[in-house]
Design a protein around this motif. Sequence first.
Motif, short mmCIF file in Angstrom:
data_model
loop_
_atom_site.label_atom_id
_atom_site.label_comp_id
_atom_site.label_asym_id
_atom_site.label_seq_id
_atom_site.Cartn_x
_atom_site.Cartn_y
_atom_site.Cartn_z
N UNK A 19 -4.20 41.13 25.53
CA UNK A 19 -4.01 42.06 26.62
C UNK A 19 -3.05 41.43 27.63
N UNK A 20 -2.16 42.23 28.15
CA UNK A 20 -1.22 41.71 29.14
C UNK A 20 -1.80 41.92 30.54
N UNK A 21 -1.30 41.17 31.48
CA UNK A 21 -1.77 41.25 32.86
C UNK A 21 -1.61 42.66 33.42
N UNK A 22 -0.53 43.33 33.06
CA UNK A 22 -0.26 44.69 33.56
C UNK A 22 -1.25 45.73 33.03
N UNK A 23 -1.98 45.40 31.96
CA UNK A 23 -2.94 46.32 31.37
C UNK A 23 -4.35 46.17 31.95
N UNK A 24 -4.55 45.23 32.85
CA UNK A 24 -5.88 44.99 33.40
C UNK A 24 -6.34 46.16 34.26
N UNK A 25 -7.65 46.44 34.21
CA UNK A 25 -8.26 47.52 34.97
C UNK A 25 -9.62 47.05 35.49
N UNK A 26 -10.09 47.63 36.60
CA UNK A 26 -11.43 47.28 37.10
C UNK A 26 -12.48 47.51 36.02
N UNK A 27 -13.46 46.61 35.95
CA UNK A 27 -14.53 46.72 34.97
C UNK A 27 -14.31 45.91 33.72
N UNK A 28 -13.07 45.55 33.42
CA UNK A 28 -12.80 44.72 32.24
C UNK A 28 -13.39 43.33 32.43
N UNK A 29 -13.87 42.75 31.33
CA UNK A 29 -14.32 41.36 31.36
C UNK A 29 -13.19 40.53 30.78
N UNK A 30 -12.71 39.59 31.57
CA UNK A 30 -11.58 38.76 31.16
C UNK A 30 -11.98 37.29 31.16
N UNK A 31 -11.17 36.50 30.49
CA UNK A 31 -11.33 35.05 30.48
C UNK A 31 -10.10 34.46 31.13
N UNK A 32 -10.35 33.59 32.11
CA UNK A 32 -9.23 32.92 32.77
C UNK A 32 -9.54 31.44 32.93
N UNK A 33 -8.50 30.66 33.15
CA UNK A 33 -8.63 29.22 33.33
C UNK A 33 -8.71 28.94 34.83
N UNK A 34 -9.83 28.34 35.27
CA UNK A 34 -9.97 28.08 36.70
C UNK A 34 -9.24 26.79 37.10
N UNK A 35 -9.31 26.45 38.36
CA UNK A 35 -8.58 25.28 38.87
C UNK A 35 -9.06 23.97 38.28
N UNK A 36 -10.30 23.95 37.77
CA UNK A 36 -10.85 22.75 37.15
C UNK A 36 -10.51 22.67 35.66
N UNK A 37 -9.78 23.66 35.15
CA UNK A 37 -9.41 23.68 33.75
C UNK A 37 -10.48 24.25 32.83
N UNK A 38 -11.47 24.91 33.40
CA UNK A 38 -12.56 25.50 32.62
C UNK A 38 -12.29 26.98 32.38
N UNK A 39 -12.71 27.45 31.20
CA UNK A 39 -12.60 28.88 30.89
C UNK A 39 -13.74 29.63 31.58
N UNK A 40 -13.40 30.74 32.25
CA UNK A 40 -14.38 31.55 32.97
C UNK A 40 -14.27 32.98 32.45
N UNK A 41 -15.42 33.57 32.08
CA UNK A 41 -15.46 34.97 31.64
C UNK A 41 -16.20 35.78 32.69
N UNK A 42 -15.47 36.61 33.43
CA UNK A 42 -16.05 37.41 34.51
C UNK A 42 -15.45 38.81 34.53
N UNK A 43 -16.17 39.73 35.17
CA UNK A 43 -15.74 41.13 35.26
C UNK A 43 -14.77 41.31 36.43
N UNK A 44 -13.70 42.09 36.20
CA UNK A 44 -12.73 42.40 37.25
C UNK A 44 -13.31 43.44 38.21
N UNK A 45 -13.18 43.17 39.49
CA UNK A 45 -13.66 44.11 40.52
C UNK A 45 -12.54 44.98 41.06
#
Length: 75
Positions: A1-27
């Motif tokens: 999925x590209x960044x431009x396709x993101x929508x509220x409610x989607x659950x995404x995985x991103x790399x946080x500042x500590x280098x850890x993968x985080x899976x959270x819902x977009x608000x």
Amino acid sequence: VSYDQLRPGMIVVYLNQDGRRVAHRLLRQEERGWRAQGLNNAEPDAELVTAQNLLGMVYVSLANESGSGAAGLAQ
């Protein structure tokens, strides 16, 4: 999925500042990125999801009776 396709409610995985993968819902989308929140968290994440730290979108999450399971990640 590209960044431009993101929508509220989607659950995404991103790399946080500590280098850890985080899976959270977009608000909501803000000026500098997306605000996300974990399902069991009382407050949204301090860090934003951006085009630079986005890894992908969770498209399926499976759990068994013991509570462990697996998730699929679409990049």
